[in-house]
Every structure is written in structure tokens, then in C-alpha cells.
Design a protein around this motif. Structure first.
Motif, PDB file in Angstrom:
ATOM      1  N   ARG A  50      36.102  62.941   4.179  1.00 49.82           N
ATOM      2  CA  ARG A  50      35.309  61.969   4.941  1.00 49.82           C
ATOM      3  C   ARG A  50      35.326  62.343   6.420  1.00 49.82           C
ATOM      4  N   PRO A  51      34.193  62.222   7.087  1.00 50.14           N
ATOM      5  CA  PRO A  51      34.117  62.623   8.500  1.00 50.14           C
ATOM      6  C   PRO A  51      35.091  61.865   9.395  1.00 50.14           C
ATOM      7  N   SER A  52      35.397  60.630   9.059  1.00 51.75           N
ATOM      8  CA  SER A  52      36.321  59.862   9.897  1.00 51.75           C
ATOM      9  C   SER A  52      37.736  60.421   9.829  1.00 51.75           C
ATOM     10  N   ILE A  53      38.011  61.276   8.865  1.00 47.09           N
ATOM     11  CA  ILE A  53      39.329  61.907   8.740  1.00 47.09           C
ATOM     12  C   ILE A  53      39.262  63.369   9.178  1.00 47.09           C
ATOM     13  N   THR A  54      38.239  64.089   8.729  1.00 50.81           N
ATOM     14  CA  THR A  54      38.192  65.534   8.981  1.00 50.81           C
ATOM     15  C   THR A  54      37.952  65.885  10.449  1.00 50.81           C
ATOM     16  N   PHE A  55      37.076  65.153  11.138  1.00 51.09           N
ATOM     17  CA  PHE A  55      36.779  65.502  12.529  1.00 51.09           C
ATOM     18  C   PHE A  55      37.972  65.284  13.452  1.00 51.09           C
ATOM     19  N   PRO A  56      38.670  64.148  13.382  1.00 54.37           N
ATOM     20  CA  PRO A  56      39.866  64.025  14.228  1.00 54.37           C
ATOM     21  C   PRO A  56      40.935  65.076  13.904  1.00 54.37           C
ATOM     22  N   ILE A  57      41.081  65.413  12.630  1.00 54.34           N
ATOM     23  CA  ILE A  57      42.049  66.449  12.260  1.00 54.34           C
ATOM     24  C   ILE A  57      41.628  67.796  12.849  1.00 54.34           C
ATOM     25  N   ALA A  58      40.337  68.099  12.770  1.00 57.53           N
ATOM     26  CA  ALA A  58      39.848  69.376  13.318  1.00 57.53           C
ATOM     27  C   ALA A  58      40.075  69.439  14.827  1.00 57.53           C
ATOM     28  N   PHE A  59      39.774  68.348  15.550  1.00 56.86           N
ATOM     29  CA  PHE A  59      39.990  68.329  16.995  1.00 56.86           C
ATOM     30  C   PHE A  59      41.479  68.441  17.317  1.00 56.86           C
ATOM     31  N   ALA A  60      42.321  67.799  16.532  1.00 53.51           N
ATOM     32  CA  ALA A  60      43.765  67.878  16.757  1.00 53.51           C
ATOM     33  C   ALA A  60      44.282  69.299  16.542  1.00 53.51           C
ATOM     34  N   VAL A  61      43.792  69.970  15.509  1.00 53.74           N
ATOM     35  CA  VAL A  61      44.229  71.344  15.227  1.00 53.74           C
ATOM     36  C   VAL A  61      43.774  72.290  16.339  1.00 53.74           C
ATOM     37  N   VAL A  62      42.529  72.146  16.781  1.00 56.56           N
ATOM     38  CA  VAL A  62      42.029  73.002  17.863  1.00 56.56           C
ATOM     39  C   VAL A  62      42.792  72.722  19.157  1.00 56.56           C
ATOM     40  N   GLY A  63      43.021  71.446  19.455  1.00 56.81           N
ATOM     41  CA  GLY A  63      43.778  71.095  20.657  1.00 56.81           C
ATOM     42  C   GLY A  63      45.199  71.621  20.613  1.00 56.81           C
ATOM     43  N   ALA A  64      45.861  71.501  19.463  1.00 58.21           N
ATOM     44  CA  ALA A  64      47.225  72.013  19.317  1.00 58.21           C
ATOM     45  C   ALA A  64      47.240  73.537  19.462  1.00 58.21           C
ATOM     46  N   GLY A  65      46.247  74.206  18.903  1.00 63.32           N
ATOM     47  CA  GLY A  65      46.159  75.664  19.047  1.00 63.32           C
ATOM     48  C   GLY A  65      45.973  76.077  20.492  1.00 63.32           C
ATOM     49  N   PHE A  66      45.138  75.331  21.217  1.00 62.67           N
ATOM     50  CA  PHE A  66      44.937  75.618  22.643  1.00 62.67           C
ATOM     51  C   PHE A  66      46.237  75.416  23.407  1.00 62.67           C
ATOM     52  N   TRP A  67      46.952  74.311  23.139  1.00 66.53           N
ATOM     53  CA  TRP A  67      48.196  74.016  23.839  1.00 66.53           C
ATOM     54  C   TRP A  67      49.242  75.103  23.572  1.00 66.53           C
ATOM     55  N   VAL A  68      49.375  75.519  22.305  1.00 66.27           N
ATOM     56  CA  VAL A  68      50.350  76.557  21.960  1.00 66.27           C
ATOM     57  C   VAL A  68      49.996  77.867  22.658  1.00 66.27           C
ATOM     58  N   THR A  69      48.731  78.225  22.648  1.00 66.45           N
ATOM     59  CA  THR A  69      48.293  79.459  23.302  1.00 66.45           C
ATOM     60  C   THR A  69      48.586  79.408  24.798  1.00 66.45           C
ATOM     61  N   PHE A  70      48.301  78.269  25.428  1.00 62.94           N
ATOM     62  CA  PHE A  70      48.546  78.118  26.858  1.00 62.94           C
ATOM     63  C   PHE A  70      50.042  78.120  27.154  1.00 62.94           C
ATOM     64  N   ALA A  71      50.823  77.414  26.336  1.00 62.93           N
ATOM     65  CA  ALA A  71      52.267  77.310  26.553  1.00 62.93           C
ATOM     66  C   ALA A  71      52.969  78.660  26.394  1.00 62.93           C
ATOM     67  N   LEU A  72      52.468  79.505  25.520  1.00 64.76           N
ATOM     68  CA  LEU A  72      53.093  80.810  25.293  1.00 64.76           C
ATOM     69  C   LEU A  72      52.559  81.895  26.228  1.00 64.76           C
ATOM     70  N   GLY A  73      51.683  81.522  27.163  1.00 64.98           N
ATOM     71  CA  GLY A  73      51.195  82.472  28.153  1.00 64.98           C
ATOM     72  C   GLY A  73      49.982  83.263  27.716  1.00 64.98           C
ATOM     73  N   GLY A  74      49.321  82.851  26.665  1.00 70.01           N
ATOM     74  CA  GLY A  74      48.130  83.561  26.197  1.00 70.01           C
ATOM     75  C   GLY A  74      46.923  83.345  27.085  1.00 70.01           C
ATOM     76  N   ILE A  75      46.956  82.278  27.877  1.00 69.41           N
ATOM     77  CA  ILE A  75      45.876  81.984  28.810  1.00 69.41           C
ATOM     78  C   ILE A  75      46.496  81.985  30.196  1.00 69.41           C
TER      79      ILE A  75
END
Length: 78
Positions: free
Chosen positions: A25-50
Motif C-alpha cells: 500500500r502506498p501509505s506504507i511503501t512511500f514512507p519506507i522508501a523515503f526513510a531508506v533513502v534518507g538513511a542511506g544519505f546519512w550513512v554516506t555523509f557520516a562515513l565521509g562519502g560526501i
């Protein structure tokens, strides 16, 4: 009236109008997708990838160009 009979392709429902499983259901999948992308961005930034853009890096070619400019200015002044 005729537009209501057309089927437009969708990820979250079947052609028969059958409901999708709860996990799709979109009410579940879209927030999960945004959370996964946001977490990936944070991890990349925290580890010095950006890193900050625009930091000056000096290499051998810079030394050659700058030394040529010094020689040129010296010859013009002489």
C-alpha cells in the motif's frame, strides 16, 4: 463516462480492482522508501562519502603553470 471504464496501469491495484497486499500500500511503501533513502544519505555523509565541494587541490600542473607565469612576468619586466 467512458473514461471510467479504462484501466490505467498501477503498481498498487490489479485490473480487477482487487486490493494490494498491506505491504504494497502506498501509505506504507512511500514512507519506507523515503526513510531508506534518507538513511542511506546519512550513512554516506557520516562515513565521509560526501565532502564539501570547492576545496582547492594543488597538483604538479599547478606548479608548472604558476612557475611559467613567474618566468613570463620576470622576462617582461627585464
Amino acid at each position: 463516462e467512458k473514461a471510467k471504464t479504462f484501466y490505467f496501469f498501477g503498481f498498487f491495484e490489479g485490473e480487477t480492482g482487487e486490493k494490494a497486499p498491506w505491504i504494497l500500500r502506498p501509505s506504507i511503501t512511500f514512507p519506507i522508501a523515503f526513510a531508506v533513502v534518507g538513511a542511506g544519505f546519512w550513512v554516506t555523509f557520516a562515513l565521509g562519502g560526501i565532502s564539501e565541494r570547492g576545496t582547492q587541490v594543488k597538483d604538479e600542473l599547478d606548479d608548472i603553470v604558476l612557475s611559467y607565469a613567474i618566468v613570463k612576468n620576470t622576462l617582461v619586466l627585464a
